[in-house]
Design a protein around this motif. Sequence first.
Motif, PDB file in Angstrom:
ATOM      1  N   ASP A  59      -6.419   0.916  -6.906  1.00 51.94           N
ATOM      2  CA  ASP A  59      -6.766   0.246  -5.657  1.00 51.94           C
ATOM      3  C   ASP A  59      -7.233  -1.167  -6.006  1.00 51.94           C
ATOM      4  O   ASP A  59      -8.359  -1.383  -6.442  1.00 51.94           O
ATOM      5  CB  ASP A  59      -7.870   1.017  -4.950  1.00 51.94           C
ATOM      6  N   LEU A  60      -6.319  -2.153  -5.799  1.00 54.90           N
ATOM      7  CA  LEU A  60      -6.594  -3.521  -6.218  1.00 54.90           C
ATOM      8  C   LEU A  60      -6.488  -4.443  -4.996  1.00 54.90           C
ATOM      9  O   LEU A  60      -5.450  -4.511  -4.335  1.00 54.90           O
ATOM     10  CB  LEU A  60      -5.596  -3.959  -7.276  1.00 54.90           C
ATOM     11  N   ASP A  61      -7.594  -5.123  -4.678  1.00 56.03           N
ATOM     12  CA  ASP A  61      -7.673  -6.038  -3.540  1.00 56.03           C
ATOM     13  C   ASP A  61      -7.319  -5.326  -2.232  1.00 56.03           C
ATOM     14  O   ASP A  61      -6.661  -5.880  -1.332  1.00 56.03           O
ATOM     15  CB  ASP A  61      -6.751  -7.234  -3.733  1.00 56.03           C
ATOM     16  N   GLY A  62      -7.770  -4.128  -2.101  1.00 55.28           N
ATOM     17  CA  GLY A  62      -7.558  -3.372  -0.867  1.00 55.28           C
ATOM     18  C   GLY A  62      -6.208  -2.728  -0.753  1.00 55.28           C
ATOM     19  O   GLY A  62      -5.924  -2.056   0.248  1.00 55.28           O
ATOM     20  N   VAL A  63      -5.374  -2.889  -1.759  1.00 56.04           N
ATOM     21  CA  VAL A  63      -4.047  -2.265  -1.737  1.00 56.04           C
ATOM     22  C   VAL A  63      -4.067  -1.084  -2.722  1.00 56.04           C
ATOM     23  O   VAL A  63      -4.230  -1.290  -3.932  1.00 56.04           O
ATOM     24  CB  VAL A  63      -2.951  -3.277  -2.102  1.00 56.04           C
ATOM     25  N   PRO A  85       0.828  -1.206   0.000  1.00 59.00           N
ATOM     26  CA  PRO A  85       0.000   0.000   0.000  1.00 59.00           C
ATOM     27  C   PRO A  85       0.869   1.267   0.000  1.00 59.00           C
ATOM     28  O   PRO A  85       1.883   1.364   0.687  1.00 59.00           O
ATOM     29  CB  PRO A  85      -0.802  -0.096   1.288  1.00 59.00           C
ATOM     30  N   GLY A  86       0.494   2.212  -0.817  1.00 60.39           N
ATOM     31  CA  GLY A  86       1.198   3.486  -0.902  1.00 60.39           C
ATOM     32  C   GLY A  86       2.413   3.479  -1.798  1.00 60.39           C
ATOM     33  O   GLY A  86       3.020   4.542  -2.023  1.00 60.39           O
ATOM     34  N   ALA A  87       2.778   2.279  -2.278  1.00 63.82           N
ATOM     35  CA  ALA A  87       3.948   2.204  -3.150  1.00 63.82           C
ATOM     36  C   ALA A  87       3.553   2.588  -4.577  1.00 63.82           C
ATOM     37  O   ALA A  87       2.386   2.703  -4.932  1.00 63.82           O
ATOM     38  CB  ALA A  87       4.520   0.805  -3.101  1.00 63.82           C
TER      39      ALA A  87
END
Length: 439
Positions: free
Chosen positions: A423-427, A408-410
């Motif tokens: 935003d894929l699978d909560g990431v 996340p955030g990368a």
Amino acid sequence: MGRHSRKSPGPTRGDTGAAAGAAVERGTGRRGRDPATPPPRDGHGPSGDAPQVRGGHPEQHEPGGGWGTGPQQRPGPAGPAGQEVFRAGQAALARQRAAERAAAGRRPAEPETGGDAPLIPGPRREFLEAFDTTPSRPAPPLPPEETDRTSAEADGPADGRTEGDGRRTRGGKGRAFTGIAAAAVTTVLAVVVAGQVARDSDGPADGPRPAGTDRQNSEDASRSVDRTTPQVKQQEVKTLSYAQKMATAFPLAPDLRASGAFEAVQGLAKAPGTGHRYRYRIDVEKGLGLDSGLFAEAVQKTLNDDRSWAHNGAMTFERISSGEPDFVITLASPGTTAVWCAKSGLDTTEDNVSCDSAATDRVMINAYRWAQGAATFGPDKMLTYRQMLINHEVGHRLGHNHVSCRTPGALAPVMQQQTKTLDLDGVKCRPNPWVYPGS
């Protein structure tokens, strides 16, 4: 005309004596005068002694001019014998004047009337002849009514003669007035012509000019010679840089389907690196209205950037417009992109995306995405979105599949479908256009 200026019927021109019962002085040719009658003044007697004049009006003679000077005396020598001699001389003079008029082309004078009456001197001959002009052709005789009207308007003949029926003849004084009127008209015309010539020579007048006036002269007269023409400050056309153009969105409809025909961008852009060389051609669909030169420049710069697939010299890319390319990067409308992607079993209509049509030699770039970008990058990141779009689809041609963000955030991997979502699978990741963004 009545003799309304006389107090009583006066003697005729044939009368040479005084009234009945008055003493007559013999041999003088003058009429006797009642001692009670006051003496005449300025050569004229009282109303009973006034000479017969034209129209029955006493003429007011002033000293000098055309009517003679001083008191007027009755013509002719004294006595009856002198009267006969005087009349004979007058008749000879009249015949001489008639001959002169005939020689000069003038109408002969009318015969004298009242043979027994003494003549009343008229204007001096030189005064009338100054206005006499020889007519070019004799005037036709006037009808009686015109003669009456003309006689009533004119002052009468210069010598005071009348015709037997009482009508006046058109004499020298009428011609004199005609000459004066003609001279006045000539003078007025001369002044008008002189003024017109002066105005034409001096330049345009203050009044409105005629319709036929030369246009060039009108323009010269309406502006001052010393006045300078205002200079229009030309606005400098600001040339946008490559980065500025790549950061600008272009109008294009999301459902556009253009001609389906392609045109290659001409020219050669040599490969800058030393690695494996890929030769490609760029085709742009006709009718898009997009800058094909900007698109070709963006592809060449993006692929050969060290952060792209050419990292560390692993490969290099060269654009050609003729010969056999390794693949063809094609900029096409959404409708045409869907057709070519469907040839490889891919559906681009759901999210209006691009594809690598592996069954063909074309890497399809959706022109709507190139022109409008994507919501995941936003309008302020048009440049980076376009770089990502090129690297992602060419990566498929180079054999790479989709990759999802794990941290996340990368920065999202370049092979992630960033046009659809970050935003894929909560990431949730950040947008990224490069293969090697940290280099």
